[in-house]
Structures are given as C-alpha cells and as structure tokens.
Design an enzyme around this catalytic site. Structure first.
Site, PDB file in Angstrom:
ATOM      1  N   GLY A  46       0.829  -1.197   0.000  1.00 18.20           N
ATOM      2  CA  GLY A  46       0.000   0.000   0.000  1.00 18.20           C
ATOM      3  C   GLY A  46       0.862   1.244   0.000  1.00 18.20           C
ATOM      4  CD  GLN A  51       3.490   5.569   2.769  1.00 16.41           C
ATOM      5  OE1 GLN A  51       2.470   5.093   2.311  1.00 16.41           O
ATOM      6  NE2 GLN A  51       4.464   4.824   3.248  1.00 16.41           N
ATOM      7  CB  CYS A  91       5.531   1.993   7.463  1.00 17.16           C
ATOM      8  SG  CYS A  91       4.991   3.481   6.613  1.00 17.16           S
ATOM      9  CG  LEU A  92       6.638   0.899   1.277  1.00 13.83           C
ATOM     10  CD1 LEU A  92       5.951   1.305  -0.022  1.00 13.83           C
ATOM     11  CD2 LEU A  92       7.771  -0.080   1.011  1.00 13.83           C
ATOM     12  CG  HIS A 133      -0.392   0.972   7.332  1.00 11.91           C
ATOM     13  ND1 HIS A 133       0.538   0.466   8.220  1.00 11.91           N
ATOM     14  CD2 HIS A 133       0.291   1.836   6.531  1.00 11.91           C
ATOM     15  CE1 HIS A 133       1.724   1.014   7.961  1.00 11.91           C
ATOM     16  NE2 HIS A 133       1.598   1.836   6.935  1.00 11.91           N
ATOM     17  CD  GLU A 134      -0.960   2.385   2.893  1.00  9.58           C
ATOM     18  OE1 GLU A 134      -0.552   3.556   2.827  1.00  9.58           O
ATOM     19  OE2 GLU A 134      -0.189   1.423   3.098  1.00  9.58           O
ATOM     20  CG  HIS A 137       0.478   6.533   5.667  1.00 15.42           C
ATOM     21  ND1 HIS A 137       1.608   7.038   6.282  1.00 15.42           N
ATOM     22  CD2 HIS A 137       0.754   5.229   5.430  1.00 15.42           C
ATOM     23  CE1 HIS A 137       2.518   6.071   6.404  1.00 15.42           C
ATOM     24  NE2 HIS A 137       2.017   4.958   5.901  1.00 15.42           N
TER      25      HIS A 137
HETATM   26 ZN    ZN Z   1       2.892   3.101   5.876  1.00 10.38          ZN
END
Ligand code: ZN
Length: 171
Positions: A46, A51, A91-92, A133-134, A137
């Site tokens: 995701g 991000q 998380c990226l 999660h997204e 963000h």
């Molecule tokens: Zn993340």
C-alpha cells in the site's frame, strides 16, 4: 509513468492531514498511476499520497498474492468497523522496522475512484488492515503511533541506532 520518491520518517509531510480531492482530472489520473508503479517497485502492499510528498486523500494498495490487482481509494472514509485483531506491520516510510499493533478486524470504507465514481468496500483480513494503515497516513498518523508508550520508547532507541533513513531529509 514516473517513479516517485518515497518520503521517510521523520519527514514533516508524513504528519500532514490530507486535503480532499475535488478535481478528478488528468493530473490525478497520473498521480494514481505513478503511485501504483512506485508501490510495486518498492514491493509494498500500500502507498498513501503523503508518502510521496503530497498531502491529498489518495491511496493505492494491492493485497493480492500475485500483485496484479491494484486498487485506488480517493477520499476514503471508514464508515463502520468492528472487532479487534493483532497486526504485525511495517511501513515503506519506516524501513526495516516491524511491530505488532491492534487494528479493527473489519471495516467498511466509502471512497471514489480516479474518475470520481463512489464505491463501498467491505474488508476483512489483510485488506482491512492495509486500508486502516493507509487511511491513517492520509490523516498524518503512522502505525508507530498505535504502539504502547514502552514500544514507542524502544522505537526511538531503535531509530537512534538505525536512522536517519537513506533518502530522508536528515540523511
Ligand atoms: Zn505506511
């Protein structure tokens, strides 16, 4: 298509609240396409607009085993949820750190696609987790915010040893 640069913790953009998308134009279409491509290259499931440095309510994900079923959620809203499950997340934007937090088991999400069409998704399992999660963000929230105070202290110590991340403003 273009690959976008993934912002890393503690970049300020990750703390910004995303603005609603009001115009469903070519620029949005390109952003969604580029975010999907960037997510695949980064091997994430995701990616939220914050991000890639854009505080707008756009997220993409692909939780299929084959990684060939991308989904886009514009202006997503959790309209209902129930249950509680432990979720081990990464998380990226916080590479190489994983921790178990608590999430809702099921969510119902209303959103729009890149053409502005409304749809509703009832999710459980990894799709439910990934959506939560997204969407976090998009509200400037990171999964580490859901950790206990003790685990947050451990994270801060971990980050002192391992940070700053490559590509972050402080690196
Ligand atoms: Zn993340």
């Amino acid at each position: 298509m273009a690959l976008l640069v993934i912002k890393k913790y503690p970049d300020d953009i990750l703390r910004e609240n995303g603005e609603d998308v009001l115009t469903f134009d070519k620029a949005l279409d390109r952003l969604v396409t580029d975010m999907i491509e960037t997510m695949y290259v980064a091997e994430g499931v995701g990616l939220a607009a914050q991000q890639v440095g854009i505080a707008r309510r756009v997220l993409v994900l692909d939780v299929s085993p084959e990684g060939n079923a991308p989904q886009e959620f514009i202006n997503p809203r959790i309209v209902d949820s129930d249950g509680k499950v432990p979720s081990e997340e990464g998380c990226l934007s916080i590479p190489d750190f994983r921790e178990t937090i608590s999430r809702k088991e099921r969510v119902i999400v209303e959103a729009q696609n890149r053409r502005g069409e409304f749809f509703t998704t009832e999710a459980d399992g990894i799709l439910s987790i990934c959506l939560q999660h997204e969407i976090d963000h998009l509200n400037g929230v990171l999964f580490i915010d859901h950790m206990s105070r003790l685990k947050r202290d451990l994270f801060r110590r971990w980050f002192k040893r391992h940070g700053p991340f490559e590509g972050s403003e402080d690196a």
